[in-house]
Design a protein around this motif. Structure first.
Motif, PDB file in Angstrom:
ATOM      1  N   ILE A  38       0.805  -1.237   0.029  1.00 12.48           N
ATOM      2  CA  ILE A  38      -0.055  -0.003   0.065  1.00 12.48           C
ATOM      3  C   ILE A  38       0.859   1.295   0.095  1.00 12.48           C
ATOM      4  O   ILE A  38       1.848   1.387   0.913  1.00 12.48           O
ATOM      5  N   MET A  39       0.681   2.197  -0.857  1.00  6.64           N
ATOM      6  CA  MET A  39       1.659   3.349  -1.304  1.00  6.64           C
ATOM      7  C   MET A  39       1.371   4.301  -0.110  1.00  6.64           C
ATOM      8  O   MET A  39       2.225   4.750   0.683  1.00  6.64           O
ATOM      9  N   ASP A  40       0.203   5.075   0.032  1.00  7.79           N
ATOM     10  CA  ASP A  40       0.162   6.293   0.864  1.00  7.79           C
ATOM     11  C   ASP A  40      -1.116   5.747   1.656  1.00  7.79           C
ATOM     12  O   ASP A  40      -2.204   5.901   1.455  1.00  7.79           O
ATOM     13  N   GLN A  41      -0.704   5.461   2.964  1.00  5.53           N
ATOM     14  CA  GLN A  41      -1.771   4.752   3.972  1.00  5.53           C
ATOM     15  C   GLN A  41      -2.695   5.903   4.532  1.00  5.53           C
ATOM     16  O   GLN A  41      -3.814   5.769   5.015  1.00  5.53           O
ATOM     17  N   GLY A  42      -2.294   6.934   4.232  1.00  9.31           N
ATOM     18  CA  GLY A  42      -3.093   8.404   4.705  1.00  9.31           C
ATOM     19  C   GLY A  42      -4.379   8.568   3.708  1.00  9.31           C
ATOM     20  O   GLY A  42      -5.275   9.298   4.262  1.00  9.31           O
ATOM     21  N   LYS A  43      -4.467   8.156   2.495  1.00  6.01           N
ATOM     22  CA  LYS A  43      -5.608   8.387   1.588  1.00  6.01           C
ATOM     23  C   LYS A  43      -6.625   7.217   2.074  1.00  6.01           C
ATOM     24  O   LYS A  43      -6.477   6.087   2.445  1.00  6.01           O
ATOM     25  N   GLN A  44      -7.945   8.063   1.716  1.00  2.00           N
ATOM     26  CA  GLN A  44      -8.870   6.733   1.940  1.00  2.00           C
ATOM     27  C   GLN A  44      -8.924   5.488   1.192  1.00  2.00           C
ATOM     28  O   GLN A  44      -9.262   4.402   1.572  1.00  2.00           O
ATOM     29  N   HIS A  45      -8.444   5.792  -0.091  1.00  2.25           N
ATOM     30  CA  HIS A  45      -8.341   4.803  -1.129  1.00  2.25           C
ATOM     31  C   HIS A  45      -6.834   4.731  -1.826  1.00  2.25           C
ATOM     32  O   HIS A  45      -6.872   5.373  -2.774  1.00  2.25           O
ATOM     33  N   PRO A  46      -5.965   4.277  -1.258  1.00  2.00           N
ATOM     34  CA  PRO A  46      -4.405   4.561  -1.477  1.00  2.00           C
ATOM     35  C   PRO A  46      -4.164   3.636  -2.645  1.00  2.00           C
ATOM     36  O   PRO A  46      -4.846   2.544  -2.922  1.00  2.00           O
ATOM     37  N   SER A  47      -3.207   3.933  -3.569  1.00  2.39           N
ATOM     38  CA  SER A  47      -2.866   3.102  -4.486  1.00  2.39           C
ATOM     39  C   SER A  47      -2.136   1.814  -4.051  1.00  2.39           C
ATOM     40  O   SER A  47      -1.496   2.009  -2.874  1.00  2.39           O
ATOM     41  N   TYR A  48      -1.991   0.766  -4.647  1.00  2.00           N
ATOM     42  CA  TYR A  48      -1.360  -0.404  -4.538  1.00  2.00           C
ATOM     43  C   TYR A  48      -0.311  -0.474  -5.510  1.00  2.00           C
ATOM     44  O   TYR A  48      -0.518  -0.625  -6.667  1.00  2.00           O
ATOM     45  N   GLU A  68      -4.334   2.269  -9.092  1.00  2.00           N
ATOM     46  CA  GLU A  68      -4.979   3.547  -8.669  1.00  2.00           C
ATOM     47  C   GLU A  68      -6.317   3.324  -8.137  1.00  2.00           C
ATOM     48  O   GLU A  68      -6.513   3.882  -7.348  1.00  2.00           O
ATOM     49  N   ASP A  69      -7.101   2.520  -8.793  1.00  2.00           N
ATOM     50  CA  ASP A  69      -8.467   2.578  -8.670  1.00  2.00           C
ATOM     51  C   ASP A  69      -8.737   1.672  -7.409  1.00  2.00           C
ATOM     52  O   ASP A  69      -9.545   0.289  -7.775  1.00  2.00           O
ATOM     53  N   THR A  70      -8.504   1.549  -6.113  1.00  2.00           N
ATOM     54  CA  THR A  70      -8.354   0.762  -5.259  1.00  2.00           C
ATOM     55  C   THR A  70      -9.859   0.768  -4.499  1.00  2.00           C
ATOM     56  O   THR A  70     -10.434  -0.357  -3.978  1.00  2.00           O
ATOM     57  N   GLU A  71     -10.688   1.666  -4.495  1.00  2.00           N
ATOM     58  CA  GLU A  71     -11.941   1.724  -4.173  1.00  2.00           C
ATOM     59  C   GLU A  71     -12.969   0.720  -4.764  1.00  2.00           C
ATOM     60  O   GLU A  71     -13.671  -0.019  -4.023  1.00  2.00           O
TER      61      GLU A  71
END
Length: 193
Positions: A38-48, A68-71
């Motif tokens: 997981i790239m940016d754990q601070g984002k609601q839907h971070p990129s993987y 990018e579209d992890t939601e």
């Protein structure tokens, strides 16, 4: 939630019927697996960052992709085709990344493993499976039904509405496997009814 379950059932049925119709099919494998970072754990839907890796010691990372579209991300499926009928090729890996919304969106990545363990990636294919889907895009290799010696066929397969039998196949792209490299012929034709 019921619509998503219906879409998942449709995908499973389509993949199952593709397997029944093929002479040599992609099968689920334990030889390859995916690692996720997981790239940016601070984002609601971070990129993987997704790494396709091998259990074998002589092959390490096959591919690295960023989702990018992890939601809407749902799952990853990995299968292999042994001895696809191409000179110097031991197997083909197919990695399918599924996203679920009102329909299932599946990105398919194909990796050819040569006998010398080098890897060739084919252009990825995208499919959308909705409740009444009757078509999908796929690669057909020489040892599979509708395959042609020395060719990798990018096809759009149409299925009969009442059954999952192949109605016809539309050839979208033809790749020639020649001298251990892929040549792109850029052809379009109907191959089978």
């Amino acid at each position: 939630m019921s619509v998503m379950k219906n879409v998942a059932v449709i995908i499973i049925l389509l993949q199952s019927f593709q397997g029944i119709n093929a002479q040599n099919v992609f099968t689920k494998t334990q030889e390859f697996f995916v690692t996720t970072k997981i790239m940016d754990q601070g984002k609601q839907h971070p990129s993987y960052v997704i790494n396709l890796v091998s259990n074998r010691e002589d092959i390490n990372t096959i591919s690295t992709l960023t989702l990018e579209d992890t939601e809407l991300f749902e799952d990853i499926f990995i299968s292999t085709l042994e001895n696809p009928g191409l000179e110097g090729i031991s197997k083909v890996i197919k990695m399918e990344i599924e996203y679920l919304a009102c329909c299932a969106h599946v990105e398919a990545y194909y990796y050819i493993i040569k006998d010398d363990l080098s890897i060739v990636a084919l252009p990825n294919l995208k499919n959308v499976y909705c409740e009444n889907s009757d078509t999908d895009y796929q690669y057909i290799f020489p040892n599979q039904e509708y395959g042609i010696k020395g060719n990798i066929l990018e096809t759009q397969t149409f299925y009969n509405e009442e059954t999952a039998d192949v109605k016809y196949i539309n050839l979208k792209q033809n790749f020639i496997w020649k001298d251990k490299i892929i040549e792109d012929l850029k052809t379009t034709a109907i191959t089978s009814y």
